[in-house]
Motif scaffolding. Sequence first.
Motif, short mmCIF file in Angstrom:
data_model
loop_
_atom_site.label_atom_id
_atom_site.label_comp_id
_atom_site.label_asym_id
_atom_site.label_seq_id
_atom_site.Cartn_x
_atom_site.Cartn_y
_atom_site.Cartn_z
N UNK A 40 0.45 -1.67 0.26
CA UNK A 40 0.18 0.12 0.20
C UNK A 40 0.97 1.16 0.18
N UNK A 41 0.73 2.47 -1.08
CA UNK A 41 1.09 3.82 -1.04
C UNK A 41 0.41 4.81 -0.90
N UNK A 42 1.19 5.40 -0.10
CA UNK A 42 0.93 6.73 0.53
C UNK A 42 0.23 7.47 -0.85
N UNK A 43 -0.35 8.24 -0.86
CA UNK A 43 -1.03 8.87 -2.33
C UNK A 43 -0.41 9.98 -3.19
N UNK A 44 0.60 10.25 -2.07
CA UNK A 44 2.06 10.67 -2.65
C UNK A 44 2.98 10.07 -3.66
N UNK A 45 2.85 9.37 -3.05
CA UNK A 45 4.28 7.52 -3.73
C UNK A 45 2.96 7.55 -5.02
N UNK A 46 2.23 7.82 -5.90
CA UNK A 46 1.14 7.01 -6.93
C UNK A 46 2.14 7.64 -7.65
N UNK A 47 2.01 6.94 -9.08
CA UNK A 47 2.65 7.62 -10.06
C UNK A 47 2.44 8.88 -10.48
N UNK A 48 1.33 9.39 -10.20
CA UNK A 48 0.31 10.38 -10.49
C UNK A 48 1.00 11.63 -9.79
N UNK A 49 1.12 11.46 -8.79
CA UNK A 49 2.56 12.28 -7.99
C UNK A 49 3.99 12.24 -7.15
N UNK A 50 4.18 11.66 -7.58
CA UNK A 50 5.28 10.98 -7.73
C UNK A 50 6.05 11.53 -8.88
N UNK A 51 7.42 11.43 -8.18
CA UNK A 51 9.05 12.66 -9.57
C UNK A 51 9.66 11.29 -9.68
N UNK A 52 10.14 11.17 -11.09
CA UNK A 52 11.05 10.58 -11.48
C UNK A 52 12.64 10.50 -11.13
N UNK A 53 12.63 11.50 -10.00
CA UNK A 53 13.93 12.06 -9.82
C UNK A 53 14.03 10.83 -7.94
N UNK A 54 13.59 10.23 -7.81
CA UNK A 54 13.11 9.81 -6.39
C UNK A 54 13.18 8.67 -6.67
N UNK A 55 13.55 7.72 -5.47
CA UNK A 55 13.75 6.35 -5.36
C UNK A 55 11.34 5.79 -5.08
#
Length: 147
Positions: A40-55
């Motif tokens: 289970x991901x946090x909302x910030x970890x969804x692909x829509x909200x996460x950054x390409x630069x972050x793990x």
Amino acid sequence: MKIAVASQNQTSITGHVGHCLKFWIFETNETEILAKNLLELSPEQSFHNSSLDETHPLDDVQVLISGGMGKNLVRRLANKGIEGVITKETDIDKAVAAYLDGSLVKEEAECGEHQHRHGNHHGNHHGNRHGNRHGNRHQHRHQHQAC
């Protein structure tokens, strides 16, 4: 091999992976499923909200199966060595078994993936006709549509 399957409701494959927060993670060998666990991901970890630069918590999977994803996400996954697989199959276990035996029917990535996702674009269909007062939102909506 690790295979992730997007499943927001935990019972079937999610139709579009961008905002999905729940993924079944399958540990497999070449022919069979060895283990299955829910991530289970946090909302910030969804692909829509996460950054390409972050793990990302899904960086260690080799395959991501979903009912839909845009070409930008397919490229993003490929850059991390992950195969993005789109299928109309909705049964999670059947999809993984079919992927392993090579029989999973794969679909093409979506082109206009974000056109309907940003909401609150009231009036954008008027765009430049009204002196471009909605220009920034209008432009934002369309910048995601390139394939």
